[in-house]
Design an enzyme around this catalytic site. Structure first.
Site, PDB file in Angstrom:
ATOM      1  N   SER A  10      -8.089  -8.726   3.168  1.00 20.37           N
ATOM      2  CA  SER A  10      -8.111  -7.746   2.088  1.00 20.37           C
ATOM      3  C   SER A  10      -9.548  -7.472   1.638  1.00 20.37           C
ATOM      4  O   SER A  10     -10.352  -6.995   2.429  1.00 20.37           O
ATOM      5  CB  SER A  10      -7.223  -8.241   0.939  1.00 20.37           C
ATOM      6  OG  SER A  10      -6.965  -7.207   0.018  1.00 20.37           O
ATOM      7  N   ASP A  26       2.998  -3.426   4.000  1.00 28.35           N
ATOM      8  CA  ASP A  26       2.012  -3.771   2.973  1.00 28.35           C
ATOM      9  C   ASP A  26       2.015  -2.705   1.876  1.00 28.35           C
ATOM     10  O   ASP A  26       1.811  -1.525   2.150  1.00 28.35           O
ATOM     11  CB  ASP A  26       0.628  -3.854   3.630  1.00 28.35           C
ATOM     12  CG  ASP A  26      -0.437  -4.460   2.750  1.00 28.35           C
ATOM     13  OD1 ASP A  26      -0.445  -4.162   1.543  1.00 28.35           O
ATOM     14  OD2 ASP A  26      -1.275  -5.210   3.272  1.00 28.35           O
ATOM     15  N   HIS A  34       1.377  -8.061   2.564  1.00 29.60           N
ATOM     16  CA  HIS A  34      -0.033  -8.367   2.314  1.00 29.60           C
ATOM     17  C   HIS A  34      -0.287  -9.866   2.110  1.00 29.60           C
ATOM     18  O   HIS A  34      -1.415 -10.267   1.850  1.00 29.60           O
ATOM     19  CB  HIS A  34      -0.486  -7.601   1.060  1.00 29.60           C
ATOM     20  CG  HIS A  34      -1.971  -7.441   0.913  1.00 29.60           C
ATOM     21  ND1 HIS A  34      -2.718  -6.620   1.731  1.00 29.60           N
ATOM     22  CD2 HIS A  34      -2.858  -7.989   0.040  1.00 29.60           C
ATOM     23  CE1 HIS A  34      -3.995  -6.661   1.364  1.00 29.60           C
ATOM     24  NE2 HIS A  34      -4.103  -7.492   0.339  1.00 29.60           N
TER      25      HIS A  34
END
Length: 279
Positions: free
Chosen positions: A148, A224, A257
């Site tokens: 991320s 995600d 995620h």
């Protein structure tokens, strides 16, 4: 440089250790974790994978949740996981989760009040590796990876310093932060209004302009929640195609995620890096 040991845990024949130290670059105390595989016990110097975590994380998230240590032990790779930002009394902060402590974005801040501590780019590229290579039985062969915000950091740092890393990879990276809400907010605060400065920390812009290539691997979950608005892997893929960059990008349907996603594919990433670290 003095480093202080905080914790030691044996794992898969190697050792997971946490340390604190006073960072000259960040002007505060910092913590990092290192996994030393069992090969170091025989006097072998091992290569290092630097892992950069995402928003709100510390050095602990990856080491505890990713399931990486068993494979690192097999492959003979050390893993270093720094914190995600400066911390402590006197360090600038914001009430929101996506700015300030836990949200350093791996840039060198130029704007007050952030610039007195938030120099995460220099910390990751220079200060931390210098500490690791002086204090532990590791070589100067390095790879970099992250998730991320940390995926953004790993790709931008790898792209800007191809001579320092054998390979780079990312899970769910913020691929085009100059056009993503997380990136716009952080870059405006840390770097100011000049958007040309933002582009030097945007992996899609950097990949499109790169002249020296290192192997890159990106995995993204198709389910995600941040995929469309924040992550934009299609922009990175387009940049790679324009430039002929050696990027492996895969979208995995149904994955989100979280560290459930990371732990599902971390072995592939470690073996990818081992292939290039051992050349």
């Amino acid at each position: 440089m003095t480093i202080e040991n905080i914790s030691v845990n044996k794992s898969f024949g190697g050792w997971h250790k946490q340390y604190s130290h006073q960072s000259k670059v960040l002007n505060c105390a910092m913590r990092f974790a290192i996994y030393l595989p069992p090969q170091v016990s025989s006097g072998q110097k091992v290569p290092v994978l630097y892992w950069l975590s995402g928003l709100t994380c510390t050095d602990e998230n990856f080491m505890q949740k990713a399931g990486a240590l068993r494979i690192a032990a097999e492959l003979g790779i050390a893993i270093v996981a720094p914190d995600t930002s400066p911390r402590g009394e006197g360090v600038a902060n914001d009430e929101a989760y996506d700015l300030g402590m836990g949200a350093g974005f791996y840039v060198n801040a130029t704007q007050a009040p952030w610039n007195s501590h938030y120099q995460m780019y220099d910390y990751i590229v220079n200060e931390l590796p210098n500490i690791i290579e002086a204090a532990f039985p590791v070589s100067d062969k390095r790879a970099i990876s992250g998730h991320s915000m940390g995926g953004h950091g790993a790709l931008t740092i790898g792209l800007r310093n191809p001579e320092r890393y054998s390979s780079m990879s990312a899970f769910s990276p913020i691929c085009n932060p100059v056009k993503a809400p997380w990136g716009k907010k952080a870059f405006a605060a840390y770097l100011g209004k000049d958007k040309t400065a933002w582009e030097s920390y945007d992996s899609s812009e950097l990949m499109r302009k790169a002249t020296l290539f290192i192997p890159a691997k990106v995995d993204q979950g198709g389910a995600d929640d941040f995929l469309k608005d924040q992550l934009k892997p299609e922009v990175l893929e387009a940049a790679a195609k324009i430039n002929g960059y050696p990027l492996q990008l895969a979208i995995h349907e149904g994955y989100d995620h979280s560290y459930y996603f990371i732990s599902s594919f971390i072995e592939e990433h470690l073996r990818f890096h081992a292939q290039h670290l051992n050349k």
